[in-house]
Scaffold this motif. Structure first.
Motif, mmCIF file in Angstrom:
data_model
loop_
_atom_site.group_PDB
_atom_site.id
_atom_site.type_symbol
_atom_site.label_atom_id
_atom_site.label_comp_id
_atom_site.label_asym_id
_atom_site.label_seq_id
_atom_site.Cartn_x
_atom_site.Cartn_y
_atom_site.Cartn_z
ATOM 1 N N ARG A 156 0.835 -1.199 0.000
ATOM 2 C CA ARG A 156 0.000 0.000 0.000
ATOM 3 C C ARG A 156 0.876 1.258 0.000
ATOM 4 N NH1 ARG A 156 -3.919 2.052 -2.370
ATOM 5 N NH2 ARG A 156 -5.015 3.703 -1.232
ATOM 6 N N ALA A 157 1.971 1.237 0.746
ATOM 7 C CA ALA A 157 2.871 2.393 0.803
ATOM 8 C C ALA A 157 3.482 2.670 -0.564
ATOM 9 C CB ALA A 157 3.958 2.155 1.836
ATOM 10 N N ARG A 158 3.900 1.621 -1.248
ATOM 11 C CA ARG A 158 4.476 1.806 -2.588
ATOM 12 C C ARG A 158 3.460 2.443 -3.530
ATOM 13 N NH1 ARG A 158 6.762 -3.531 -5.099
ATOM 14 N NH2 ARG A 158 4.552 -4.048 -4.836
ATOM 15 N N ALA A 159 2.196 2.006 -3.431
ATOM 16 C CA ALA A 159 1.155 2.587 -4.283
ATOM 17 C C ALA A 159 0.911 4.052 -3.947
ATOM 18 C CB ALA A 159 -0.142 1.783 -4.126
ATOM 19 N N ARG A 160 1.107 4.420 -2.683
ATOM 20 C CA ARG A 160 0.878 5.796 -2.250
ATOM 21 C C ARG A 160 2.124 6.669 -2.391
ATOM 22 N NH1 ARG A 160 -3.705 8.252 -1.257
ATOM 23 N NH2 ARG A 160 -3.027 9.166 0.711
ATOM 24 N N GLY A 161 3.253 6.051 -2.763
ATOM 25 C CA GLY A 161 4.480 6.816 -2.929
ATOM 26 C C GLY A 161 5.148 7.201 -1.625
ATOM 27 N N VAL A 162 4.934 6.406 -0.578
ATOM 28 C CA VAL A 162 5.586 6.647 0.711
ATOM 29 C C VAL A 162 6.349 5.385 1.111
ATOM 30 C CG1 VAL A 162 3.921 8.375 1.464
ATOM 31 C CG2 VAL A 162 3.496 5.958 1.988
ATOM 32 N N LEU A 163 7.108 5.474 2.182
ATOM 33 C CA LEU A 163 7.995 4.383 2.609
ATOM 34 C C LEU A 163 7.573 3.850 3.962
ATOM 35 C CD1 LEU A 163 10.694 2.772 2.183
ATOM 36 C CD2 LEU A 163 11.835 4.629 3.438
ATOM 37 N N VAL A 164 7.534 2.525 4.095
ATOM 38 C CA VAL A 164 7.339 1.886 5.396
ATOM 39 C C VAL A 164 8.691 1.392 5.899
ATOM 40 C CG1 VAL A 164 6.388 -0.124 6.598
ATOM 41 C CG2 VAL A 164 4.947 1.218 5.070
ATOM 42 N N MET A 165 9.110 1.916 7.036
ATOM 43 C CA MET A 165 10.333 1.465 7.701
ATOM 44 C C MET A 165 9.919 0.570 8.864
ATOM 45 S SD MET A 165 12.737 4.891 7.622
ATOM 46 C CE MET A 165 11.549 6.001 8.360
ATOM 47 N N GLY A 166 10.146 -0.735 8.737
ATOM 48 C CA GLY A 166 9.726 -1.681 9.748
ATOM 49 C C GLY A 166 8.765 -2.698 9.152
ATOM 50 N N PRO A 167 8.049 -3.461 10.025
ATOM 51 C CA PRO A 167 8.036 -3.407 11.489
ATOM 52 C C PRO A 167 9.380 -3.829 12.100
ATOM 53 C CG PRO A 167 6.178 -4.663 10.611
ATOM 54 C CD PRO A 167 7.152 -4.488 9.497
ATOM 55 N N ASP A 168 9.450 -3.655 13.418
ATOM 56 C CA ASP A 168 10.668 -3.969 14.166
ATOM 57 C C ASP A 168 11.842 -3.168 13.609
ATOM 58 O OD1 ASP A 168 12.147 -5.118 16.148
ATOM 59 O OD2 ASP A 168 12.417 -7.049 15.150
ATOM 60 N N CYS A 169 11.566 -1.902 13.262
ATOM 61 C CA CYS A 169 12.632 -0.992 12.820
ATOM 62 C C CYS A 169 13.121 -0.227 14.040
ATOM 63 C CB CYS A 169 12.108 -0.028 11.758
ATOM 64 S SG CYS A 169 13.319 1.196 11.230
ATOM 65 N N GLY A 170 14.308 -0.563 14.509
ATOM 66 C CA GLY A 170 14.810 0.039 15.737
ATOM 67 C C GLY A 170 15.527 1.347 15.540
ATOM 68 N N THR A 171 16.014 1.609 14.316
ATOM 69 C CA THR A 171 16.897 2.756 14.107
ATOM 70 C C THR A 171 16.632 3.416 12.768
ATOM 71 O OG1 THR A 171 18.656 1.755 15.433
ATOM 72 C CG2 THR A 171 19.318 3.476 13.880
ATOM 73 N N ALA A 172 16.559 4.741 12.773
ATOM 74 C CA ALA A 172 16.519 5.518 11.537
ATOM 75 C C ALA A 172 17.062 6.907 11.834
ATOM 76 C CB ALA A 172 15.106 5.611 10.972
ATOM 77 N N VAL A 173 17.633 7.520 10.816
ATOM 78 C CA VAL A 173 18.056 8.927 10.884
ATOM 79 C C VAL A 173 17.571 9.560 9.587
ATOM 80 C CG1 VAL A 173 19.971 10.548 11.036
ATOM 81 C CG2 VAL A 173 20.100 8.367 12.265
ATOM 82 N N VAL A 174 16.669 10.519 9.707
ATOM 83 C CA VAL A 174 16.081 11.169 8.537
ATOM 84 C C VAL A 174 16.360 12.663 8.624
ATOM 85 C CG1 VAL A 174 13.977 11.592 7.222
ATOM 86 C CG2 VAL A 174 14.286 9.408 8.401
ATOM 87 N N GLY A 175 17.143 13.167 7.682
ATOM 88 C CA GLY A 175 17.468 14.587 7.689
ATOM 89 C C GLY A 175 18.153 15.033 8.963
ATOM 90 N N GLY A 176 18.955 14.151 9.553
ATOM 91 C CA GLY A 176 19.677 14.489 10.781
ATOM 92 C C GLY A 176 18.919 14.201 12.057
ATOM 93 N N ALA A 177 17.638 13.851 11.969
ATOM 94 C CA ALA A 177 16.834 13.554 13.155
ATOM 95 C C ALA A 177 16.868 12.055 13.429
ATOM 96 C CB ALA A 177 15.392 14.019 12.952
ATOM 97 N N GLY A 178 17.324 11.666 14.612
ATOM 98 C CA GLY A 178 17.375 10.265 14.989
ATOM 99 C C GLY A 178 16.025 9.783 15.477
ATOM 100 N N LEU A 179 15.629 8.584 15.046
ATOM 101 C CA LEU A 179 14.366 7.972 15.444
ATOM 102 C C LEU A 179 14.651 6.613 16.060
ATOM 103 C CD1 LEU A 179 12.368 8.742 12.162
ATOM 104 C CD2 LEU A 179 12.378 10.093 14.264
ATOM 105 N N GLY A 180 13.928 6.281 17.133
ATOM 106 C CA GLY A 180 14.160 5.011 17.805
ATOM 107 C C GLY A 180 15.490 5.030 18.530
#
Length: 471
Positions: A156-180
């Motif tokens: 569904r995310a691919r059809a909407r042009g967005v990204l799903v990170m996960g499930p069980d995604c412990g770490t991300a850094v987007v534009g310098g902002a750390g998540l998880g």
């Protein structure tokens, strides 16, 4: 003993906050046990097993169960409980009187482009789907999400042009902002796509120690490169970084992937060069991958910091069992002498591959985290396991950064001293940067002073532990 048992209807705090409140109370003089948690079936059952008389409650209520040696100590603990809960109360909203009740309404109110979902796994799908349908990319920190739901979300995310990170995604850094769970990383030209949280943290922390920075770290979930999921988010993330002008080189990191998925991802037609760290027999370890990135950037590969075990500790000649576990030369077999007690799944998989023998446990696996905080936050299960080791070599990881335990050495150093006194050699891989709030070198020094051999490279730690186990 004196008990305080309360059920507070409709009072909510997240599980990490309540775990830290419980630990603060349990550390007070005279307090034998403290359970401050949402009144789920698991938590009320735990309190009853501890002998508390728990009244009827619902999962939306707050359960408080404290036992102390005297009425005065119980009264002091109750006062501390109120201070802790007040200090950790959620901030009031700044837009309007009523807080948003759904992900979609929150996205409209705050003009968001990304949502982070961290709820029990059985509820994560609805929240993530709400985010995707609202046109948001989503990071799903939650684990225990069925793979069928993951596939539906990613399609569904691919059809909407967005990204799903996960499930069980412990770490991300987007534009310098750390998540998880996120280390403090300097900005730079390296983009990361990772079907692994701690694998991404190891590679990016080593790059940071070498002076190289990152543009983005896009976690895709530990199952993304499995045969079932087929690299759905990895392909999207790689293409997104390929189009990012700030990204000059991409690193693809994963636990051992399905071979056919690994081939398909490697064969993508990208303009940006890609270094792969796809763990498996005969493949590069994470440290080797980080060194390849540095060479591709034209940077020097440093000597990764490490701290040898103190000379007065038995790490150069670990006591190994002699009762039936001996090989032909009389020494214990490495599988009997080496135990890996890990919080990070990819670090655990890498260590097992590098060591080639031993018994390895990933305490971050879904089977251990159902109903309790991740071991990077809650050390209880690993401490119990370490106390149960009577001889040989123990290999552990300590992962620093935002979201992780604010001072892991405070609980691990005493346990290392006790283990060393029993003749157990402890080897620790510390994953972090000098900018992390815990302080990489301060944590490493305290663990080293307690008796551990400490490495910033998990692969180097695993090789050292194997050498000790081999005698």
């Amino acid at each position: 003993m004196n008990d305080l048992v309360e059920v507070r209807p409709g009072v909510y705090r997240d599980s990490v906050t309540l775990m830290r409140v419980s630990r603060a109370l349990a550390g007070r003089p005279g307090v034998a046990v403290a359970v401050v948690a949402m009144a789920t079936e698991l938590n009320t059952g735990l309190a009853r097993d501890l002998g508390f008389a728990v009244p009827p409650a619902t999962p939306g209520d707050l359960l408080v169960a404290v036992r102390a040696s005297s009425p005065g100590e119980l009264e002091d603990a109750a006062a501390e409980l109120e201070r802790q809960l007040a200090a950790r109360a959620p901030a009031s909203g700044t837009r309007g009187d009523a807080p948003p009740r759904t992900v979609r309404s929150a996205a409209r109110a705050f003009e968001a482009s990304l949502a982070l979902v961290s709820v029990p796994g059985e509820h994560a799908f609805a929240e993530a789907l709400d985010a995707v349908e609202a046109g948001l990319s989503v990071m799903i920190f939650s684990d225990n999400v069925p793979v069928e739901q993951e596939i539906l979300l990613k399609d569904r995310a691919r059809a909407r042009g967005v990204l799903v990170m996960g499930p069980d995604c412990g770490t991300a850094v987007v534009g310098g902002a750390g998540l998880g769970f996120a280390n403090v990383l300097r900005p730079g030209p390296v983009g990361v796509v990772a079907a692994s949280g701690t694998g991404a943290q190891q590679v990016t922390s080593l790059l940071d120690l070498a002076g190289a920075g990152v543009s983005h770290v896009l976690g895709v979930g530990g199952r993304d490169l499995s045969a079932e999921v087929g690299g759905r988010s990895a392909v999207q993330a790689l293409r997104a970084l390929d189009e990012d002008p700030a990204t000059e080189l991409i690193v693809l990191i994963s636990k051992p992937p399905a071979p056919e998925v690994a081939r398909a991802v490697r064969d993508l037609d990208l303009a940006t060069p890609v270094v792969t760290a796809l763990l498996g027999p005969g493949q590069d370890d994470l440290t080797t991958a980080a060194e390849k990135v540095l060479r591709a950037l034209g940077r020097e590969v440093p000597e990764w910091p490490s701290w040898p075990a103190p000379a007065n500790r038995p790490h150069s000649a670990a006591h190994v069992p002699r009762d039936g576990a001996a090989g032909r030369d009389g020494a214990a077999e490495p599988g009997e002498a080496l135990r890996g007690l890990y919080a990070g799944g990819t670090l655990c998989a890498e260590a097992a591959l590098v060591a080639g023998a031993g018994e390895f446990t990933d305490f971050g696996d879904d089977s251990f985290t159902r109903g309790r905080a991740h071991p990077m936050i809650d050390p209880a299960l690993r401490l119990e396991a370490l106390r149960g080791v009577a001889s040989g070599v123990v290999l552990m990881d300590v992962v620093l950064g935002h979201g992780a335990d604010p001072d892991p050495a405070s609980w691990l150093a005493p346990a290392i001293r006790d283990a060393a006194d029993r003749g157990v050699a402890v080897v620790v891989a510390v994953v972090g940067t000098d900018g992390d709030p815990q302080g990489l070198r301060a944590q490493a020094a305290r663990l080293n002073e307690a008796g551990a051999a400490v490495f910033t490279s998990n692969a180097a730690a695993a090789r050292h532990a194997r050498l000790l186990a081999d005698g």
